[in-house]
Enzyme design. Structure first.
Site, PDB file in Angstrom:
ATOM      1  N   ASP A 327       1.008  -1.158  -0.165  1.00  0.00           N
ATOM      2  CA  ASP A 327      -0.053  -0.076  -0.130  1.00  0.00           C
ATOM      3  C   ASP A 327       0.829   1.549  -0.097  1.00  0.00           C
ATOM      4  OD1 ASP A 327      -2.129   1.545   0.008  1.00  0.00           O
ATOM      5  OD2 ASP A 327      -2.406   1.609   2.088  1.00  0.00           O
ATOM      6  N   LYS A 356       4.508   7.297   0.685  1.00  0.00           N
ATOM      7  CA  LYS A 356       4.455   6.562   1.934  1.00  0.00           C
ATOM      8  C   LYS A 356       5.642   5.766   2.159  1.00  0.00           C
ATOM      9  CE  LYS A 356      -0.721   5.590   2.001  1.00  0.00           C
ATOM     10  NZ  LYS A 356      -1.456   4.481   2.047  1.00  0.00           N
ATOM     11  N   HIS A 637     -15.447   2.310  11.198  1.00  0.00           N
ATOM     12  CA  HIS A 637     -15.697   2.213  12.598  1.00  0.00           C
ATOM     13  C   HIS A 637     -14.177   1.889  13.436  1.00  0.00           C
ATOM     14  CE1 HIS A 637     -20.010   3.095  13.178  1.00  0.00           C
ATOM     15  NE2 HIS A 637     -20.222   2.720  12.214  1.00  0.00           N
TER      16      HIS A 637
END
Ligand code: CA
Length: 708
Positions: A327, A356, A637
């Site tokens: 990622d 990143k 969440h």
């Protein structure tokens, strides 16, 4: 988000009521800046903040120096704008001729008097209503907007690009930028240049397929060109030569299983070479063994790609992470500068980029040639960048082959979209840097049966989202980096990770907000803290500065948000007490000598987990529930059912305990106007399993000694 209330605010009466106020600005002879490419390149435009990175360079450097290292300590609040309906605020405002424009949650656009904070107009694109059930796996924050020749152009999470009349906020044209059947969403700021406006999207984690970026005509909203980041099925033919070249770097049937490379941030216009530079995203799925089983570089994932600005045709690329499998997106801002890399050789036109993957790159922007690259943080996936080949030297075992492995940087990166800034006076780049690891394990993945998800999270590897993220999981700093020497000039330790983007000024200052609510100014030369206030909530947005009627202001949006808060979450984010809707969001604006009291925005709140004595979780159902949670709920969440504050903490939710109410919300969409979409795909059995998992997590929290 209570859309009905916002609609009322933005209604006709409001527009008429403010019309007279607004005409005052436009009758002023000085207030007639035509924001075009000339203005965006004009150093005399120092009072304004015309574009995302202030101008086309994306440096986020302001030549204003009224607020400076000597007097910044006398800075106080000039005005604040309460934003009671907003949640995550991550955007960069713009300022044109004394009017400040910004996008809040769900891309609600506002124009305010930059001197007083008085609202001039507000436009609600009704993002949730347009998204409908597609709002699942979609975030509601917006990194900003673009201003060009009298139009303000916003992008909505559901994929629309909307041009508004800058004077009235009325829509001029609307364009849907992707097929609504695809699980894509927009969080980035569109970028206007040479009468075009460009926007990409995100969604590689949810089965978004081939990444692409599209340019539209600013006048009409009609498509001008499109560039695909990932090639399609060769049997269908290629759109252009670049796709044919890229296809040679893939193996297997990537077009069926995903692709990725979604361009959700980092669009820089380089006027000197008339090219648009785009930073591309990670692979979909993350695990390359699924996506391209025999390896390959997988162009144009995790790259900077230069496209001809007029036609969108490929010019050159530099791939920061070949064969991406962690990622490691390259969608971090691309900053243009003229640097003298070797004494006596003169200045080179370069770009600077800290993706990143942990390295800081300097490239020649004429041809994408690598000029230098060094790590800014702890990096364990590679030992360095080979300057002969321009490729990373990968560490053995980094590709989690055969056994789980812990790798630095994490999926949040050593640096994410939180903008870095470059000060040509100090010669330093100011980077919000993170130190965090991710544990990679694909031992539970069935490589034969794995299929591309759709509106569900499946990245083809376990990164522990079913578990909590501990409070001390990571560290961070404000790093001042010398891009010529490729080494640290100074570094200030900061709390946790996920601190906000930076602004630097000719007043020898760096401004930055933090996860703990601190908003501070540092001496750009040595990092000494010179001034700070407590904003009352976590800050995730970068500040800007501008001047009106001879007074310099600094503005910042305050509202905790971004992927680490939503998709990350966990105790790491929950520890500050920035609970769901607990602190009122606001836009704060400061000036030297101003002394308004800081607004009271709400107490810190921590989840009070519910532990009903009549509910004993069933272990088998807990396992299944964890799987459902990771695929459908964790996106907002949080890891391990611990909310970072973007959403309610489900362990404390009465609704989860009461089955009928739970069904009404999850399957029936009872809270869809609040941003909780309907999940038609979840069965009664799925919900029972979810209840078991969430209850189990609540019991585990209750058994721990009270901490946060
Ligand atoms: Ca990603």
């Amino acid at each position: 988000m209570k859309a009905d209330r916002l609609r009322r605010i933005a209604g006709t009466a409001m527009m008429l009521a403010v019309a007279s106020t607004f005409s005052g600005f436009w009758n002023d002879a000085s207030a007639d800046t035509v924001v075009d490419d000339a203005a965006l390149a004009d150093p005399a435009q120092k009072d304004n903040w015309l574009a995302y990175g202030r101008d086309h360079s994306e440096q986020r450097f302001s030549p204003l120096d009224q607020i400076n290292a000597e007097n910044v300590g006398k800075t106080g609040l000039a005005w604040s704008l309460p934003l009671p309906e907003d949640r995550a605020l991550v955007g960069t405002p713009l300022v044109v001729d004394g009017v400040l424009y910004f996008t809040g949650s769900y891309s609600v656009a506002r124009a305010v008097d930059a001197k007083t904070g008085k609202l001039i107009w507000e436009y609600d694109p009704e993002t949730l209503k347009h998204a409908g059930d597609r709002a699942r796996m979609m975030w509601g924050w917006s990194r900003g907007l673009t201003f060009y020749k009298g139009k303000v152009i916003i992008a909505t999470a559901d994929g629309r690009l909307i041009a508004l009349d800058a004077k009235t906020g009325s829509p001029v044209w609307t364009t849907q930028t992707f097929d609504p059947k695809l699980p894509l969403h927009i969080s980035g700021a569109p970028k206007a240049f040479r009468d075009l406006v460009i926007i990409g999207n995100g969604g590689s984690e949810q089965g978004g397929g081939r990444g692409f970026i599209t340019a539209y005509h600013v006048d009409t909203g009609k498509e001008a060109w499109k560039f695909y980041v990932v090639p399609g099925n060769p049997a269908d033919g290629f759109e252009d030569k670049a796709q044919e070249m890229a296809a040679k770097t893939w193996t297997g049937e990537w077009w069926k299983i995903g692709g990725g490379g979604q361009t959700w941030n980092a669009f820089t216009y380089d006027a000197e070479y008339d090219q648009i530079l785009i930073g591309t995203g990670n692979g979909g799925p993350w695990n390359q063994k699924l996506r391209s089983p025999q390896g390959g570089d997988n162009l144009f994932l995790c790259s900077i790609v230069a496209l001809d600005a007029k036609t969108g045709s490929y010019k050159w690329h530099y791939q920061t992470t070949p064969g991406e499998t962690w990622d490691y997106t390259s969608t971090m801002d691309i900053v243009l500068a003229d640097l003298e890399l070797k004494a006596g050789e003169g200045k080179k036109k370069v770009l600077m980029h800290a993706p990143k993957n942990g390295f800081f790159y300097v490239l020649d922007r004429k041809d994408g040639k690598l000029l230098s690259a060094e790590p800014i943080a702890k990096v364990t996936w590679a030992t360095g960048i080979d300057m002969k080949t321009g490729r990373p030297i990968e560490a053995e075992g980094a590709r989690y082959e055969g056994k789980p492995v812990t790798i630095y940087p994490s999926v949040f990166g050593a640096h994410s979209w939180h903008a870095m800034s470059y000060n040509p006076n100090t010669g330093l780049v100011y980077i919000p840097k993170m130190e965090l690891a991710t544990r990679w394990d694909d031992s539970t993945i069935d490589f034969n049966s794995w299929k591309k998800p759709s509106f569900q999270i499946d990245v083809g590897v376990d990164v522990g989202l079913g578990n909590d993220i501990p409070k001390d999981a990571g560290t961070s700093s404000l790093l001042a980096w010398d891009p010529v020497k490729q080494k640290k000039a100074w570094e200030i330790p900061q709390p946790n990770y996920w601190n906000a983007g930076t602004l630097t000024t000719a007043g020898n200052l760096v401004f930055q907000g933090q996860i703990d609510g601190k908003f501070a100014a540092y001496d750009a030369r040595d990092g000494k803290e010179l001034w700070a206030v407590n904003a009352g909530s976590g800050i995730s947005a970068p500040p800007i500065t501008y001047s009106v009627d001879g007074t310099q202001y600094v503005s910042v949006l305050v509202g905790f948000g971004g992927a680490a808060v939503a998709y990350g979450g966990g105790s790491s984010m929950a520890q500050y007490g920035w609970g769901y809707r607990a602190q009122q969001r606001q836009l704060l604006t400061f000036a030297v000598g101003a002394d308004k009291p800081m607004p009271v925005v709400g107490e810190r709140t921590f989840a009070k987990v519910l532990t009903p004595t009549d509910f004993t979780p069933d272990d088998k159902l807990v396992d299944k529930g964890q799987h459902v949670y990771k695929a459908s709920c964790a996106w907002c969440h949080g890891a391990g059912a611990v909310s970072g504050g973007y959403t309610p903490d489900l362990r404390a939710s009465e609704a989860v305990v009461h089955t009928e109410q739970f069904k009404t919300i999850v399957q029936g969409g009872a809270l869809s106007t609040n941003g909780m979409p309907r999940f038609k795909n979840l069965s009664d059995d799925d919900l029972t399993a979810l209840q078991n998992f969430i209850r189990k997590r609540a019991l585990e929290a209750a058994q721990q000694p009270p901490s946060n």
